[in-house]
Design an enzyme around this catalytic site. Structure first.
Site: not given
Ligand code: CA
Length: 492
Positions: A84, A142
């Site tokens: 990610c 994130h």
């Molecule tokens: Ca991911």
């Protein structure tokens, strides 16, 4: 058809041919404005085979498929990292994230001010702002939890979502206010959502809330050029879905797979709402929409399926980095095209800046390229001579003319992706000179990269930090009490 795997999408392609004809006739009436809108719909941990446009018969994605049938499907679309955080840092900056030391998922410790994209690197929102674009991000950020790294400080005018790398989906489970209340690992998945800097409660299933906010954003910004980054955390774990979506999958008996499929259906309904809103608002023809997953499916972890591709999330193999990927832009991009040359998420930023004619001559050089000339046939070459991937200290990989080099610990691998899409037949021993050549170009690229710039996820000692915060609060209260006692004394 490049590979037998794509035979199961013949039906899809028959429709696609009709779309090409239709689009060709229709597109003569469409005109691209100087500043097209950009929407990036990013799913989280979705497998390569888990969209209708890559042949899934089990999971229904009629709206996501429209992006491919009314636009172009990339059969070999990659992300710049199979996990990610780094994948998103690459997508957002259009540069290999290891150039700025983004080598792993950043810590969510809110006191670390460099655990994100460095300030001298520009993300899509920051690049488009001087050209008059308004930007919004929905869902998963994130890219750091420190206040200086907040989306509103990084070019986004609107933020509705959460700062960490995942989240729970049901409103009643979003029951802590912020990171200062975290007492155990993963509890940051339970924080209330943020609307810009304000904590808010939601009423619906998270994915539906994000889609509704996307609709509101488009309606609000329809008269401005905009960039909307719809960063769904679905279908990332935890596997949670509502009955409405579960009911669409009576044919899936495995409970986890059924829930995963239902989570994708919620995303798909959201994509439908986004497409319908663009049409209603009259900006459909001039909005570029990219759809992709941030990395390959992690298989067991969320019951995803990467089809014939080897491995999954975290791996240098195709199952880690090759993702479902499509783009739709009625004004310029052909409908129903299957594009087989390798492309990468780094190309998204390069595409929008080129098409919107944004001057980036003072920015750091991009690794991506504008894909539009390749899709219209104006440029018949390959977008990339070579693509690279690096998991710092663990493995290295590169791809040139569909020959893929992987070095992992002491094992050396070479695969011909054209004839061996599943990376089963290591031809390293037969072709050491080719391997060495790829190694050489990798080493040159590697010299341009940096080591890890910040602490990674898992390094946050939230117990210590929150104990310190509690102590600091207690000592502040003590001082205040003393002061008011002194004031009381003085008053007496
Ligand atoms: Ca991911």
């Amino acid at each position: 058809m490049k590979h037998p795997y794509f035979k199961n999408t013949l039906k899809f392609n028959a429709c696609a041919v009709l779309c090409v004809v239709f689009n060709f006739c229709f597109s003569t009436t469409l005109h691209a404005s100087e500043k097209p809108n950009l929407i990036v719909i990013l799913t989280d941990d979705q497998g390569y085979a888990d969209v209708g446009f890559n042949g899934s018969k089990e999971i229904f994605t009629p709206h996501i498929d429209r992006i491919a049938t009314e636009g172009t499907r990339f059969t070999q679309g990659y992300v710049s990292y199979p996990v990610c955080g780094p994948s998103r840092a690459g997508l957002l900056t259009g540069r290999y994230q290891d150039r700025f030391g983004f080598v792993g998922n950043p810590t969510i410790d809110p006191t670390v001010d460099n655990a994100g994209i460095p300030k001298d690197e520009k993300n899509i929102a920051e690049v488009l702002k001087p050209a008059g674009y308004t930007s919004g991000i929905l869902g998963k950020w994130h890219m750091g939890t420190h206040p200086d790294l907040h989306p509103n400080k990084r070019g986004f005018d609107h933020f509705f979502g959460f700062l960490s790398g995942g989240h729970r989906y049901f409103p009643e489970e979003l029951n802590i206010n912020d990171l200062s209340q975290v007492t155990k690992k993963w509890q940051w998945y339970n924080t209330r959502l943020l609307r810009n800097n304000e904590r808010v409660d939601i009423k619906e299933y998270l994915t539906d809330e994000l889609s509704n906010d996307a609709v509101d954003f488009i309606k609000r910004e329809k008269d401005n050029p905009f960039f909307l980054y719809v960063a769904y955390n679905a279908p990332h774990a935890p596997l949670q879905a509502t009955q409405e979506y579960l009911d669409r999958y009576p044919h899936i008996k495995n409970k986890r797979r059924k829930t995963y499929a239902a989570m994708i259906s919620s995303v798909d309904d959201g994509v439908g709402k986004i497409l319908d809103t663009l049409k209603e608002q009259g900006i459909d023809d001039n909005t570029i929409i990219f759809f992709l997953s941030d990395n390959g499916g992690p298989l067991e972890k969320n019951a995803s399926d990467n089809g014939v591709l080897r491995g999954g999330k975290g791996a240098p193999f195709e199952g880690g980095v090759r993702v479902p990927f499509a783009v739709r832009w009625p004004a310029k991009i052909p409908a129903g095209l299957d594009y087989h040359e390798p492309v990468i998420s780094l190309d998204i930023l390069a595409t929008i800046v080129d098409e919107a004619k944004v001057d980036i001559s003072k920015n750091k050089p991009l690794d991506g390229v504008n894909l539009v000339p390749f899709l219209t046939g104006e440029n018949k070459g390959q977008p990339h001579d070579v693509l690279f991937w690096r998991s710092h200290g663990r493995w290295q990989a590169s791809l040139t003319n569909n020959t893929k080099m992987i070095k992992q610990k002491n094992s050396q691998m070479l695969y011909d992706i054209n004839t061996d899409i599943s990376e089963q037949n290591n031809v390293y021993k037969k072709n050491k000179s080719q391997y060495n050549k790829l190694q050489q170009s990798y080493q040159q690229w590697n010299e341009e990269l940096e080591d890890g710039a910040f602490p990674k996820l898992g390094s946050w000692d939230f117990k210590k930090q929150n104990a310190e915060a509690v102590n600091a609060e207690a000592s502040k209260n003590q001082k205040n009490n003393k002061k008011s006692a002194e004031q009381s004394d003085a008053q007496e």
